[in-house]
Motif scaffolding. Structure first.
Motif, PDB file in Angstrom:
ATOM      1  N   ASP A  81       0.646  -1.088  -0.010  1.00 42.96           N
ATOM      2  CA  ASP A  81      -0.190   0.036   0.052  1.00 42.96           C
ATOM      3  C   ASP A  81       0.898   1.230  -0.219  1.00 42.96           C
ATOM      4  O   ASP A  81       0.710   2.229  -0.809  1.00 42.96           O
ATOM      5  CB  ASP A  81      -0.924  -0.200   1.234  1.00 42.96           C
ATOM      6  CG  ASP A  81      -2.095   1.113   1.039  1.00 42.96           C
ATOM      7  OD1 ASP A  81      -2.437   1.602   0.014  1.00 42.96           O
ATOM      8  OD2 ASP A  81      -2.794   1.223   2.281  1.00 42.96           O
ATOM      9  N   HIS A  91       1.093   3.855  -2.761  1.00 45.96           N
ATOM     10  CA  HIS A  91       0.646   5.436  -2.564  1.00 45.96           C
ATOM     11  C   HIS A  91       1.784   6.454  -3.107  1.00 45.96           C
ATOM     12  O   HIS A  91       1.450   7.361  -3.820  1.00 45.96           O
ATOM     13  CB  HIS A  91       0.594   5.759  -1.024  1.00 45.96           C
ATOM     14  CG  HIS A  91      -0.422   5.148  -0.303  1.00 45.96           C
ATOM     15  ND1 HIS A  91      -0.487   4.907   0.908  1.00 45.96           N
ATOM     16  CD2 HIS A  91      -1.834   4.949  -0.807  1.00 45.96           C
ATOM     17  CE1 HIS A  91      -1.645   4.350   1.415  1.00 45.96           C
ATOM     18  NE2 HIS A  91      -2.309   4.283   0.196  1.00 45.96           N
ATOM     19  N   HIS A  93      -5.523   2.615  -7.095  1.00 48.28           N
ATOM     20  CA  HIS A  93      -6.461   2.553  -6.111  1.00 48.28           C
ATOM     21  C   HIS A  93      -7.832   2.385  -6.191  1.00 48.28           C
ATOM     22  O   HIS A  93      -8.524   1.799  -5.568  1.00 48.28           O
ATOM     23  CB  HIS A  93      -5.915   4.013  -5.216  1.00 48.28           C
ATOM     24  CG  HIS A  93      -5.413   3.912  -4.102  1.00 48.28           C
ATOM     25  ND1 HIS A  93      -3.741   3.764  -4.217  1.00 48.28           N
ATOM     26  CD2 HIS A  93      -5.342   3.516  -2.797  1.00 48.28           C
ATOM     27  CE1 HIS A  93      -3.066   3.532  -3.095  1.00 48.28           C
ATOM     28  NE2 HIS A  93      -4.215   3.410  -2.177  1.00 48.28           N
ATOM     29  N   HIS A 129      -6.847  -4.051   1.515  1.00 42.87           N
ATOM     30  CA  HIS A 129      -6.480  -2.926   0.721  1.00 42.87           C
ATOM     31  C   HIS A 129      -5.303  -2.930   0.022  1.00 42.87           C
ATOM     32  O   HIS A 129      -5.122  -2.695  -1.367  1.00 42.87           O
ATOM     33  CB  HIS A 129      -6.848  -1.836   1.451  1.00 42.87           C
ATOM     34  CG  HIS A 129      -6.331  -0.461   0.738  1.00 42.87           C
ATOM     35  ND1 HIS A 129      -7.173   0.306  -0.148  1.00 42.87           N
ATOM     36  CD2 HIS A 129      -5.153   0.298   0.892  1.00 42.87           C
ATOM     37  CE1 HIS A 129      -6.605   1.264  -0.436  1.00 42.87           C
ATOM     38  NE2 HIS A 129      -5.187   1.427  -0.080  1.00 42.87           N
TER      39      HIS A 129
HETATM   40 FE   LIG Z   1      -4.090   2.878  -0.091  1.00 43.97          FE
END
Ligand SMILES: [Fe+2]
Length: 388
Positions: A190, A194, A259, A273
């Protein structure tokens, strides 16, 4: 005109002891049962009691927190009347706490109504928000985004408003030490997603760029070490920092297509996620390709990847990300996530619908049509590199 927003960040060993320096009367601790059983909530209460702050605990946050859970928490919070909200946990806990804090301070605004265009939420008058992160990668301790699940509609809500940013982020690597390898890997991917998306999306900017590049470098150097040996405290500390740095980086630019796709898949199949967005990341790099070729080359250079003559930096970077994912046992396709072809096909219409309406897609440097979206999902199911 643009803004750069970040909380006060307290990081490094013993960062948790900053809680003993806070001023306040009573703190409402938002967490989950696992964090309680790990003893972290006791540690937090200990620090707060040194500051003379009373505490109450709400430990009912589930992963992918729902609107209903947030409402339940606010009802308890209203009875308690705290002047501090302290979230202790991963992204789900911190996002739920952010939403609860908004509704506590602004009962006239429902969590699902939070959006970037509300110009004066006036948060902070009634309480301050402190986020203590126990995972390394969501960046939720430092962002002003809230992801909630609308269970009735099988949809993830991405709620964004600059004022929602926590007042203080506590990034203490000791709290990451017990994170299991799978969660280390998921949240680490993640962080990488990002940072790559923040560096390459349409709203990228000079203030966010350096943070994103630094986070990418740290992830490539330390993530597999943190996954393989949780007691490698150098890797833990650097990854804990990278999660927060990447969070501040991307939220001040934005995340994009990986995302959007990850939210869509996650809402339908309950894939964690970070695992979902990290799996989509290399495919989106291939898809966006030429539109950002110079930036893929800059990232490749920053992590010392060689781009051979005649090869595209997008391809080299996508392959390097797949290499890292393989090293830490992350799935490289939807199929490898254990989702059957039948249920995938049945979900296709909703998958495409969700991705096309996801706010993150707007800032992608290349935006797919409905037909391309469907093709994109089919390729990612099979693990086929994007060639269109
Ligand atoms: Fe994220």
């Amino acid at each position: 005109m643009w803004y750069f927003v970040a909380p006060k960040v307290v990081f490094g060993q013993d960062a948790l002891s900053h809680l003993a320096e806070l001023k306040g009367r009573s703190a409402f601790i938002v967490t989950d049962k696992n964090i309680v059983s790990l003893g972290f909530v006791d540690k937090v209460r200990e620090q707060l009691s040194q500051a003379g702050i009373q505490t109450a605990v709400f430990d009912e946050i589930e992963s992918d927190p729902s609107l209903q859970t947030v409402q339940k928490g606010v009802a308890v919070m209203n009875q308690y009347g705290p002047d501090l909200v302290v979230a202790v946990g991963g992204g789900s806990v911190m996002d739920a706490a952010k939403a609860m804090r908004v509704q506590y301070e602004r009962p006239d605004i429902k969590p699902e109504e939070i959006n970037p265009f509300i110009s004066d939420l006036g948060l902070g008058a009634k309480c301050k928000l402190v986020c203590v992160t126990t995972t390394s990668g969501t960046g939720a301790e430092a962002t002003f985004a809230i992801i909630l699940t609308d269970t009735a509609d099988q949809r993830k809500l991405s709620l964004i408003n600059r004022e929602v940013v926590p007042d203080i982020a506590i990034v203490d690597p000791e709290l990451a030490r017990v994170m299991p390898p799978q969660i280390t890997a998921d949240t680490g991917m993640d962080a990488l997603t990002h940072a790559v998306e923040g560096y390459t999306c349409a709203w990228k900017n000079d203030f966010a760029d350096g943070l994103c590049i630094k986070a990418i470098q740290i992830v490539f150097k330390y993530l597999s070490r943190a996954v393989k040996n949780g007691n490698d405290m150098e890797a833990r500390e650097r990854m804990h920092n990278a999660g927060c740095i990447g969070g501040i980086g991307f939220i001040n630019a934005l995340s994009s297509m990986a995302h959007a796709a990850g939210h869509s898949l996650g809402a339908l199949f309950h894939v964690p996620h970070g695992r979902a967005v990290g799996m989509f990341l290399p495919y989106t790099i291939e898809y966006i390709g030429e539109a950002r070729e110079e930036l893929w080359a800059e990232i490749a250079y920053a992590i010392k990847l060689e781009v051979p003559e005649g090869k595209r930096a997008a391809t080299v970077l996508a392959q390097a990300i797949r290499g890292l994912a393989r090293e830490i046992n992350q799935p490289l396709s939807i199929e490898q996530m254990g989702i059957s072809l039948d249920s995938f096909n049945k979900a296709m219409e909703k998958l495409v619908d969700n991705v096309m309406s996801d706010g993150s897609l707007i800032v992608s440097a290349r935006i797919p049509s409905v037909a391309e979206s469907e093709k994109f999902f089919n390729y990612t199911y099979e693990g086929k590199s994007i060639d269109f």
